[in-house]
Write a protein that holds these residues in place. Sequence first.
Motif, short mmCIF file in Angstrom:
data_model
loop_
_atom_site.label_atom_id
_atom_site.label_comp_id
_atom_site.label_asym_id
_atom_site.label_seq_id
_atom_site.Cartn_x
_atom_site.Cartn_y
_atom_site.Cartn_z
N VAL A 177 22.90 45.39 -27.33
CA VAL A 177 22.03 46.19 -26.49
C VAL A 177 20.88 46.59 -27.40
O VAL A 177 21.10 47.19 -28.45
N ILE A 178 19.67 46.21 -27.03
CA ILE A 178 18.52 46.48 -27.87
C ILE A 178 17.63 47.53 -27.20
O ILE A 178 17.11 47.30 -26.11
N ALA A 179 17.50 48.68 -27.85
CA ALA A 179 16.62 49.76 -27.40
C ALA A 179 15.25 49.52 -28.03
O ALA A 179 15.11 49.58 -29.25
N CYS A 180 14.26 49.22 -27.20
CA CYS A 180 12.97 48.74 -27.71
C CYS A 180 11.89 49.81 -27.83
O CYS A 180 10.84 49.54 -28.41
N SER A 181 12.10 50.98 -27.31
CA SER A 181 11.08 52.02 -27.43
C SER A 181 11.06 52.57 -28.85
O SER A 181 12.11 52.74 -29.48
N LEU A 182 9.89 52.88 -29.33
CA LEU A 182 9.75 53.49 -30.65
C LEU A 182 9.58 55.01 -30.53
O LEU A 182 9.45 55.70 -31.54
N LYS A 183 9.63 55.51 -29.32
CA LYS A 183 9.45 56.94 -29.06
C LYS A 183 10.76 57.70 -29.32
O LYS A 183 11.83 57.26 -28.93
N SER A 184 10.65 58.86 -29.97
CA SER A 184 11.86 59.62 -30.31
C SER A 184 12.58 60.16 -29.08
O SER A 184 13.79 60.35 -29.11
N THR A 185 11.88 60.41 -28.01
CA THR A 185 12.48 60.94 -26.78
C THR A 185 12.55 59.87 -25.69
O THR A 185 12.32 60.15 -24.53
N SER A 186 12.89 58.69 -26.09
CA SER A 186 12.87 57.53 -25.21
C SER A 186 13.89 57.60 -24.07
O SER A 186 15.08 57.81 -24.30
N LYS A 187 13.41 57.37 -22.86
CA LYS A 187 14.31 57.27 -21.71
C LYS A 187 15.00 55.90 -21.68
O LYS A 187 16.15 55.78 -21.27
N SER A 188 14.31 54.87 -22.13
CA SER A 188 14.96 53.55 -22.17
C SER A 188 16.09 53.54 -23.19
O SER A 188 17.08 52.83 -23.01
N ARG A 189 15.99 54.33 -24.25
CA ARG A 189 17.10 54.43 -25.20
C ARG A 189 18.31 55.06 -24.52
O ARG A 189 19.46 54.66 -24.79
N LEU A 190 18.09 56.02 -23.63
CA LEU A 190 19.21 56.61 -22.87
C LEU A 190 19.90 55.55 -22.01
O LEU A 190 21.12 55.53 -21.90
N LEU A 191 19.10 54.65 -21.44
CA LEU A 191 19.67 53.54 -20.67
C LEU A 191 20.49 52.63 -21.58
O LEU A 191 21.58 52.19 -21.22
N ALA A 197 6.43 46.50 -28.89
CA ALA A 197 7.52 46.34 -29.86
C ALA A 197 8.49 45.25 -29.41
O ALA A 197 8.98 44.46 -30.23
N LEU A 198 8.78 45.18 -28.13
CA LEU A 198 9.68 44.15 -27.61
C LEU A 198 9.02 42.78 -27.70
O LEU A 198 9.65 41.81 -28.14
N LYS A 199 7.77 42.68 -27.30
CA LYS A 199 7.08 41.39 -27.40
C LYS A 199 7.05 40.91 -28.85
O LYS A 199 7.27 39.74 -29.13
N ASN A 200 6.79 41.83 -29.77
CA ASN A 200 6.74 41.49 -31.19
C ASN A 200 8.11 41.00 -31.68
O ASN A 200 8.19 40.01 -32.41
N LEU A 201 9.18 41.68 -31.26
CA LEU A 201 10.53 41.25 -31.63
C LEU A 201 10.77 39.81 -31.19
O LEU A 201 11.27 38.99 -31.96
#
Length: 175
Positions: free
Chosen positions: A4-18, A84-88
Amino acid sequence: MYLVIACSLKSTSKSRLLAEAAERSLKSLGREVELINLRDFPLPFCDAEGAYADPHVATLSKKIIEAEGILIACPIYNYGVNAALKNLIELTGQNWQEKVIGFLCAAGGTGSYMSIMGLANSLMLDFRCFILPKFVYATGNAFEETRISDEGVEQRISELGHTMIRISSALRENP
């Protein structure tokens, strides 16, 4: 093993919660899973030259190659996935070959629902990935501070995990 790859670089990322919810869901199904947070792997910009030699690129490439399936949790910005995801994907390219891929998207509103399709088509056409046809799309209303508050989103994450396991298992048994 599943990634599972969390791609947001934001510290309060909602996608990281997903991503964290997807990790819990896969683990509850008895699967080995690793959550990768791109914040922990600072990547160079893809320059089509020296960037490929970066140690983080090598580490992530190896994990992608070994994965049975990958769930990508990404934010939607300006009707597209984040840079960040596109770069990955640009840095790890061919390692995505024939992977089963699912998406978990966090967006500000409902208007970007189809934003993931450009990336999904690219992965499917360039690397022959198997794209799961259902994905999780959650707007800001699905979250309260640092948690998912919408039970429907949690249910869709569980369904996505079940589907990924079913499809990746079938492909492994019938190559």
